[in-house]
Design a protein around this motif. Structure first.
Motif, PDB file in Angstrom:
ATOM      1  N   ALA A   2      29.681  16.067  -8.745  1.00 13.44           N
ATOM      2  CA  ALA A   2      29.163  15.429  -9.953  1.00 13.44           C
ATOM      3  C   ALA A   2      28.590  14.060  -9.605  1.00 13.44           C
ATOM      4  N   THR A   3      27.485  13.735 -10.234  1.00 11.81           N
ATOM      5  CA  THR A   3      26.864  12.419 -10.086  1.00 11.81           C
ATOM      6  C   THR A   3      26.590  11.850 -11.472  1.00 11.81           C
ATOM      7  N   ARG A   4      26.188  10.626 -11.508  1.00 15.15           N
ATOM      8  CA  ARG A   4      25.861   9.963 -12.773  1.00 15.15           C
ATOM      9  C   ARG A   4      24.837  10.769 -13.568  1.00 15.15           C
ATOM     10  N   THR A   5      23.942  11.470 -12.887  1.00 18.69           N
ATOM     11  CA  THR A   5      22.885  12.219 -13.569  1.00 18.69           C
ATOM     12  C   THR A   5      23.271  13.669 -13.872  1.00 18.69           C
ATOM     13  N   SER A   6      24.507  14.051 -13.602  1.00 18.78           N
ATOM     14  CA  SER A   6      24.945  15.425 -13.852  1.00 18.78           C
ATOM     15  C   SER A   6      25.238  15.706 -15.322  1.00 18.78           C
ATOM     16  N   TRP A   7      25.286  14.685 -16.132  1.00 15.33           N
ATOM     17  CA  TRP A   7      25.632  14.844 -17.539  1.00 15.33           C
ATOM     18  C   TRP A   7      24.620  14.070 -18.362  1.00 15.33           C
ATOM     19  N   GLY A   8      24.662  14.211 -19.664  1.00 18.07           N
ATOM     20  CA  GLY A   8      23.714  13.550 -20.562  1.00 18.07           C
ATOM     21  C   GLY A   8      23.741  12.039 -20.463  1.00 18.07           C
ATOM     22  N   LYS A   9      23.363  11.407 -21.536  1.00 18.45           N
ATOM     23  CA  LYS A   9      23.297   9.949 -21.583  1.00 18.45           C
ATOM     24  C   LYS A   9      24.703   9.361 -21.508  1.00 18.45           C
ATOM     25  N   LEU A  10      24.923   8.496 -20.544  1.00 21.73           N
ATOM     26  CA  LEU A  10      26.233   7.871 -20.339  1.00 21.73           C
ATOM     27  C   LEU A  10      26.188   6.401 -20.724  1.00 21.73           C
ATOM     28  N   GLN A  11      27.267   5.952 -21.337  1.00 18.29           N
ATOM     29  CA  GLN A  11      27.414   4.550 -21.700  1.00 18.29           C
ATOM     30  C   GLN A  11      28.479   3.927 -20.799  1.00 18.29           C
ATOM     31  N   PRO A  12      28.188   2.781 -20.190  1.00 17.95           N
ATOM     32  CA  PRO A  12      29.208   2.110 -19.370  1.00 17.95           C
ATOM     33  C   PRO A  12      30.301   1.512 -20.251  1.00 17.95           C
ATOM     34  N   LEU A  13      31.353   1.023 -19.619  1.00 11.52           N
ATOM     35  CA  LEU A  13      32.381   0.297 -20.367  1.00 11.52           C
ATOM     36  C   LEU A  13      31.700  -0.861 -21.083  1.00 11.52           C
ATOM     37  N   ASP A  42      32.636  23.536 -20.995  1.00 12.95           N
ATOM     38  CA  ASP A  42      32.322  23.914 -22.376  1.00 12.95           C
ATOM     39  C   ASP A  42      32.710  22.770 -23.311  1.00 12.95           C
ATOM     40  N   MET A  43      32.550  22.994 -24.609  1.00 12.95           N
ATOM     41  CA  MET A  43      32.797  21.939 -25.594  1.00 12.95           C
ATOM     42  C   MET A  43      34.271  21.536 -25.700  1.00 12.95           C
ATOM     43  N   ASP A  44      35.171  22.409 -25.259  1.00 18.25           N
ATOM     44  CA  ASP A  44      36.593  22.062 -25.296  1.00 18.25           C
ATOM     45  C   ASP A  44      36.991  21.143 -24.147  1.00 18.25           C
ATOM     46  N   ASP A  45      36.125  21.008 -23.190  1.00 18.04           N
ATOM     47  CA  ASP A  45      36.364  20.172 -22.017  1.00 18.04           C
ATOM     48  C   ASP A  45      35.929  18.756 -22.367  1.00 18.04           C
ATOM     49  N   LYS A  46      36.871  17.846 -22.522  1.00 16.43           N
ATOM     50  CA  LYS A  46      36.594  16.539 -23.120  1.00 16.43           C
ATOM     51  C   LYS A  46      36.177  15.434 -22.157  1.00 16.43           C
ATOM     52  N   TRP A  47      36.170  15.712 -20.843  1.00 15.81           N
ATOM     53  CA  TRP A  47      35.919  14.637 -19.889  1.00 15.81           C
ATOM     54  C   TRP A  47      34.840  14.992 -18.882  1.00 15.81           C
ATOM     55  N   PHE A  48      34.049  13.987 -18.532  1.00 24.15           N
ATOM     56  CA  PHE A  48      33.083  14.050 -17.437  1.00 24.15           C
ATOM     57  C   PHE A  48      33.478  12.945 -16.464  1.00 24.15           C
ATOM     58  N   ALA A  49      33.501  13.249 -15.178  1.00 24.58           N
ATOM     59  CA  ALA A  49      33.924  12.261 -14.184  1.00 24.58           C
ATOM     60  C   ALA A  49      33.038  12.331 -12.950  1.00 24.58           C
ATOM     61  N   PHE A  50      32.758  11.179 -12.387  1.00 24.90           N
ATOM     62  CA  PHE A  50      32.023  11.117 -11.120  1.00 24.90           C
ATOM     63  C   PHE A  50      32.504   9.900 -10.337  1.00 24.90           C
ATOM     64  N   VAL A  51      32.212   9.910  -9.043  1.00 25.95           N
ATOM     65  CA  VAL A  51      32.599   8.799  -8.167  1.00 25.95           C
ATOM     66  C   VAL A  51      31.348   8.243  -7.505  1.00 25.95           C
ATOM     67  N   GLU A  52      31.203   6.928  -7.559  1.00 26.24           N
ATOM     68  CA  GLU A  52      30.144   6.210  -6.846  1.00 26.24           C
ATOM     69  C   GLU A  52      30.792   5.073  -6.078  1.00 26.24           C
ATOM     70  N   HIS A  53      30.530   5.006  -4.791  1.00 21.46           N
ATOM     71  CA  HIS A  53      31.046   3.913  -3.958  1.00 21.46           C
ATOM     72  C   HIS A  53      32.558   3.729  -4.143  1.00 21.46           C
ATOM     73  N   ASP A  54      33.292   4.832  -4.131  1.00 27.44           N
ATOM     74  CA  ASP A  54      34.756   4.836  -4.265  1.00 27.44           C
ATOM     75  C   ASP A  54      35.246   4.377  -5.635  1.00 27.44           C
ATOM     76  N   ARG A  55      34.365   4.334  -6.627  1.00 24.41           N
ATOM     77  CA  ARG A  55      34.744   4.002  -8.001  1.00 24.41           C
ATOM     78  C   ARG A  55      34.664   5.265  -8.853  1.00 24.41           C
ATOM     79  N   LEU A  56      35.802   5.645  -9.421  1.00 21.86           N
ATOM     80  CA  LEU A  56      35.866   6.783 -10.332  1.00 21.86           C
ATOM     81  C   LEU A  56      35.526   6.307 -11.739  1.00 21.86           C
ATOM     82  N   CYS A  57      34.597   7.004 -12.393  1.00 25.59           N
ATOM     83  CA  CYS A  57      34.217   6.705 -13.774  1.00 25.59           C
ATOM     84  C   CYS A  57      34.561   7.916 -14.627  1.00 25.59           C
ATOM     85  N   LEU A  58      35.341   7.706 -15.673  1.00 20.08           N
ATOM     86  CA  LEU A  58      35.735   8.773 -16.598  1.00 20.08           C
ATOM     87  C   LEU A  58      35.092   8.519 -17.956  1.00 20.08           C
ATOM     88  N   HIS A  59      34.293   9.495 -18.398  1.00 21.64           N
ATOM     89  CA  HIS A  59      33.549   9.405 -19.658  1.00 21.64           C
ATOM     90  C   HIS A  59      33.983  10.519 -20.600  1.00 21.64           C
TER      91      HIS A  59
END
Length: 129
Positions: A2-13, A42-59
């Protein structure tokens, strides 16, 4: 992977609040899995996650809002979180207190990324809230 571009529009913290990192150390093999991230199936899956430069981001998958971030670094026994943050604006995340948020971060890593579910620890978290 997964990468930042693997999912729709993401909002940072929007208003990150420092969170004491969990004391846990993840084994090298676990870190390899965590680094792959998670794309919701699917829609029941509530989280998208990716890692960049050893930083895990959970959306959150429905909104794209980032809720947690965790900076990992290698240590003697594997990988550990050295810095963590949680969204503090209640409009985007109804955060609890440091202890439940810290445990939520750890359990999300276990459940969403590593595919392990510890019912006892989740029940403990629900009691803290």
């Amino acid at each position: 992977m997964a990468t930042r571009t693997s999912w729709g529009k993401l909002q940072p913290l929007r208003k990150p609040r420092a969170l004491p990192p969990p004391d846990r150390v993840w084994a090298e093999r676990e870190w390899e899995i965590i680094r792959c991230g998670h794309v919701p199936a699917d829609m029941d899956d509530k989280w998208f996650a990716f890692v960049e430069h050893d930083r895990l981001c959970l959306h959150r998958s429905w909104t794209g809002d980032q809720v947690f971030q965790a900076d990992f670094q290698p240590c003697d026994r594997g990988w550990q979180i050295v810095k963590a943050a949680v969204e503090s604006r209640r409009r985007w995340y109804k955060r609890k207190y440091e202890v439940p948020d810290r445990l939520t971060l750890e359990l999300l890593i276990d459940t969403v990324l590593l595919g392990t579910y510890d019912e006892v620890r989740w029940r403990h978290l629900w009691k803290l809230q």
